[in-house]
Design an enzyme around this catalytic site. Structure first.
Site, PDB file in Angstrom:
ATOM      1  N   GLY A  36      -9.903  -3.732  -2.077  1.00  7.42           N
ATOM      2  CA  GLY A  36     -10.878  -4.689  -1.564  1.00  7.42           C
ATOM      3  C   GLY A  36     -12.287  -4.375  -2.038  1.00  7.42           C
ATOM      4  O   GLY A  36     -13.064  -5.283  -2.369  1.00  7.42           O
ATOM      5  N   VAL A  82      -5.223   2.343  -0.186  1.00  8.29           N
ATOM      6  CA  VAL A  82      -5.195   1.638  -1.464  1.00  8.29           C
ATOM      7  C   VAL A  82      -5.661   0.191  -1.278  1.00  8.29           C
ATOM      8  O   VAL A  82      -6.415  -0.348  -2.089  1.00  8.29           O
ATOM      9  CB  VAL A  82      -3.786   1.673  -2.080  1.00  8.29           C
ATOM     10  CG1 VAL A  82      -3.793   0.975  -3.440  1.00  8.29           C
ATOM     11  CG2 VAL A  82      -3.305   3.106  -2.245  1.00  8.29           C
ATOM     12  N   ASP A  83      -5.221  -0.446  -0.196  1.00  6.48           N
ATOM     13  CA  ASP A  83      -5.691  -1.798   0.091  1.00  6.48           C
ATOM     14  C   ASP A  83      -7.209  -1.827   0.274  1.00  6.48           C
ATOM     15  O   ASP A  83      -7.890  -2.721  -0.233  1.00  6.48           O
ATOM     16  CB  ASP A  83      -5.028  -2.331   1.362  1.00  6.48           C
ATOM     17  CG  ASP A  83      -3.629  -2.864   1.109  1.00  6.48           C
ATOM     18  OD1 ASP A  83      -3.304  -3.166  -0.045  1.00  6.48           O
ATOM     19  OD2 ASP A  83      -2.861  -2.978   2.077  1.00  6.48           O
ATOM     20  N   ILE A  84      -7.729  -0.867   1.016  1.00  2.00           N
ATOM     21  CA  ILE A  84      -9.170  -0.818   1.260  1.00  2.00           C
ATOM     22  C   ILE A  84      -9.931  -0.618  -0.054  1.00  2.00           C
ATOM     23  O   ILE A  84     -10.913  -1.317  -0.342  1.00  2.00           O
ATOM     24  CB  ILE A  84      -9.523   0.303   2.248  1.00  2.00           C
ATOM     25  CG1 ILE A  84      -8.869   0.060   3.614  1.00  2.00           C
ATOM     26  CG2 ILE A  84     -11.035   0.461   2.383  1.00  2.00           C
ATOM     27  CD1 ILE A  84      -9.317  -1.197   4.298  1.00  2.00           C
ATOM     28  N   ASP A 121       0.809  -1.213   0.000  1.00  2.26           N
ATOM     29  CA  ASP A 121       0.000   0.000   0.000  1.00  2.26           C
ATOM     30  C   ASP A 121       0.847   1.270   0.000  1.00  2.26           C
ATOM     31  O   ASP A 121       0.639   2.168  -0.819  1.00  2.26           O
ATOM     32  CB  ASP A 121      -0.928  -0.026   1.220  1.00  2.26           C
ATOM     33  CG  ASP A 121      -1.813   1.201   1.300  1.00  2.26           C
ATOM     34  OD1 ASP A 121      -2.983   1.112   0.898  1.00  2.26           O
ATOM     35  OD2 ASP A 121      -1.334   2.257   1.766  1.00  2.26           O
TER      36      ASP A 121
END
Length: 394
Positions: free
Chosen positions: A185, A180-182, A148
């Site tokens: 997802g 960015v990860d969120i 991220d």
């Protein structure tokens, strides 16, 4: 209890850390039976990403990180050693029964195990297989690992976040959560649901190729459009907005507040409350384009006015006038906020080891098929025997 939206859907989650688990948690919240495959003895990396550690029912530290809890409710855990032929065979058996497989291994990392898209598609043509990587399945960076923080820098977000170059403390800044990860997802969940809709119509599964870098660039939104239209790369502006003025933080007599004025009518109302109605008719400030052009003149005038009252006084007066504004809350203030309490954004789930765990609620409110909090974030291999029984009849 009402039926959940994704009841009956089987999701095999081979992912770990955040982007993949965030997607599988969301699918689980919506009713899917999510089986999380973890390494024996260690489990998902985030189980050890502490402190803070979740306390046991007796109040002692458990060595289970709070980080793991945020992305792993409504899942069942099974420990399988993917490095062994027996483990690989068992995962293939589970995949043959699954509707969805989620994975976030490096490109080609699962092919040697016979767990890649082509191998599992041959076993289950209706399978929706979602691969999450840093840079996608092709391109010069495809072989690289993606994180991220790295992607926030490479994808331009850090060039837009932080104080302006001429201000004290200037410099690129990452966002305070792994955004960015969120976002990845969330995009993964959308892609899975779209692929399932196609599968239900045609009987055919498909592969979803999702990259953190692609998501970050897509999420640049108006800043990307500003650049592509003008050819000028936007710069860091602190809390200011490139296209709207005033839309930033302002000092008060006892702290700070946010003004989010989105049109000329709201600006005129603010000026009246501030005791400066003449600003609303001043040709330098009367329209938003004029305020953007004269930002350097207007903002110091507003700051001189906002420091004359407390944050609470400003919010009370501006809310009465219909001017968007608000405080800058710490998390203890967030979870004590009357609106947050009224919306039930904190939930406590019973847990066999911890007594209960506090979690943040899913924000999706479905009237007919509401989110259900069925299973707390699992202990490692908590459901191994039950999964083999339910999915494979063993």
């Amino acid at each position: 209890m009402n039926t959940t939206a994704l009841q009956g859907l089987k999701v095999l989650d081979l992912s770990r850390v955040l982007a993949g688990p965030w997607a599988s948690q969301l699918l689980g919240d919506l009713g899917a039976d999510v089986v999380k495959v973890e390494r024996p003895g260690a489990g998902d990396d985030t189980r050890s990403w502490g402190p803070p550690w979740v306390p046991t029912a007796e109040g002692t530290p458990s060595r289970q990180a709070a980080y793991f809890q945020c992305a792993n409710r409504n899942k069942r855990s099974i420990a399988i050693d993917m490095a062994t032929p027996e483990g690989q065979a068992l995962i293939r058996e589970l995949a043959a029964q699954a509707d969805v497989v989620l994975e976030n291994f490096k490109v080609g990392g699962l092919k040697a195990y016979g767990l890649d898209w082509e191998s599992l598609k041959a076993l289950n043509p209706r399978l929706v297989y979602c691969s999450i990587t840093g840079f996608g399945q092709e391109g010069p960076y495809a072989h690289r690992a993606g994180y991220d923080f790295l992607i926030q820098g490479m994808g331009g977000l850090m060039s837009l976040t932080g104080r302006a170059d001429h201000e004290e403390g200037a410099g690129p800044q990452k966002v305070g959560v792994a955004l960015v990860d969120i976002m990845t997802g969330l995009y993964a969940t959308i892609g899975v649901l779209a692929a399932l809709r196609h599968r239900d119509a045609t009987g055919e599964g498909q592969h979803i190729d999702l990259a953190l870098l692609d998501v970050q660039v897509a999420a640049l939104a108006n800043q990307a459009a500003n650049y592509l239209t003008s050819g000028v790369a936007p710069k860091r502006m602190g809390n200011a907005h490139p296209n709207i003025v005033p839309y930033q933080d302002f000092p008060t007599a006892d702290g700070d507040m946010i003004l989010a004025i989105g049109n000329d009518g709201q600006f005129a109302k603010f000026c009246a409350v501030a005791g400066h109605p003449e600003w609303a008719t001043d040709e330098r400030f009367a329209t938003n384009p004029a305020r953007v052009a004269n930002r350097a003149v207007l903002i110091p005038l507003l700051r001189q006015a906002t420091v004359m009252r407390s944050t609470a006084e400003w919010i009370a007066a501006l809310e009465d006038a219909g001017v968007p504004c608000g405080p800058i809350n710490r998390l203890n203030e967030v979870f004590a906020d009357p609106q947050v309490l009224a919306r039930g954004l904190k939930v406590d789930m019973p847990h066999p080891q911890f007594g209960s765990v506090p979690l943040v609620a899913n924000p999706i409110r479905l009237s007919a098929t509401p989110v259900q909090y069925r299973v707390a974030p699992p202990t490692l291999d908590e459901h191994g025997a039950a999964v083999l029984r339910d999915w494979l009849g063993r």
